[in-house]
Design an enzyme around this catalytic site. Structure first.
Site, PDB file in Angstrom:
ATOM      1  N   GLY A 236     -10.290  -0.579  -5.617  1.00  0.00           N
ATOM      2  CA  GLY A 236     -11.054  -1.070  -4.480  1.00  0.00           C
ATOM      3  C   GLY A 236     -11.477  -2.516  -4.591  1.00  0.00           C
ATOM      4  O   GLY A 236     -12.177  -3.016  -3.720  1.00  0.00           O
ATOM      5  N   CYS A 237     -11.088  -3.190  -5.651  1.00  0.00           N
ATOM      6  CA  CYS A 237     -11.442  -4.600  -5.818  1.00  0.00           C
ATOM      7  C   CYS A 237     -10.241  -5.471  -5.468  1.00  0.00           C
ATOM      8  O   CYS A 237      -9.108  -5.139  -5.818  1.00  0.00           O
ATOM      9  CB  CYS A 237     -11.877  -4.886  -7.254  1.00  0.00           C
ATOM     10  SG  CYS A 237     -13.414  -4.056  -7.712  1.00  0.00           S
ATOM     11  N   GLN A 238     -10.519  -6.580  -4.791  1.00  0.00           N
ATOM     12  CA  GLN A 238      -9.457  -7.501  -4.395  1.00  0.00           C
ATOM     13  C   GLN A 238      -8.803  -8.134  -5.626  1.00  0.00           C
ATOM     14  O   GLN A 238      -7.596  -8.261  -5.696  1.00  0.00           O
ATOM     15  CB  GLN A 238     -10.050  -8.582  -3.494  1.00  0.00           C
ATOM     16  CG  GLN A 238      -9.051  -9.577  -2.965  1.00  0.00           C
ATOM     17  CD  GLN A 238      -9.703 -10.589  -2.028  1.00  0.00           C
ATOM     18  OE1 GLN A 238     -10.888 -10.532  -1.757  1.00  0.00           O
ATOM     19  NE2 GLN A 238      -8.922 -11.520  -1.551  1.00  0.00           N
TER      20      GLN A 238
END
Length: 141
Positions: free
Chosen positions: A52-54
């Site tokens: 879920g992290c860019q």
């Protein structure tokens, strides 16, 4: 120090700056603190990667004397600073303290409103993972 005392200290630090350029610099300064605790290359694996992290973000957590010791890293300096802020506030506390923590500093320093939606989602994903670690460790106690 308690989680709330640590959060209040961060809020006070950020309130010293009106300009968000200076506040971003403060976040990057926190990132530099992580360089004193190098993240082992062996821990840069899919098991420790936060979904879920860019930008890639890794966390490891171990227990020491009933307290969670958190280590983390990211390739992006701003994200690494956010990782450092979370470690600063949560590491060294019991799983129960982490689970019951209201992490109000993120909103109070204006971080959520000054991040892109994808970065804001990334912070939420980091928090979720750290709470999951705390939940897993609290069930072992």
């Amino acid at each position: 120090m308690s989680i709330n005392e640590l959060q209040d200290g961060i809020i006070e630090e950020f309130e010293a700056f009106d300009d968000w350029i200076d506040r971003y610099q403060l976040i990057i300064d926190y990132a530099k603190e992580l360089n004193n605790h190098p993240f082992p290359d062996a821990d840069r694996n899919s098991r420790n990667l936060i979904d879920g992290c860019q930008s890639p973000v890794w966390f490891t957590v171990r227990m020491e004397d009933g307290k969670m010791i958190i280590n983390g890293d990211s390739d992006a300096q701003l994200v690494k600073g956010m990782v450092a802020l979370l470690i600063h506030v949560l590491s060294g506390h019991t799983p129960r303290e982490v689970l019951s923590a209201d992490l109000y500093f993120i909103d109070r320093i204006g971080l959520r409103e000054h991040l892109s939606p994808t970065r804001s989602n990334g912070v939420a994903a980091m928090l979720k993972q750290l709470k999951l670690y705390a939940l897993a460790y609290s069930s072992e106690i």
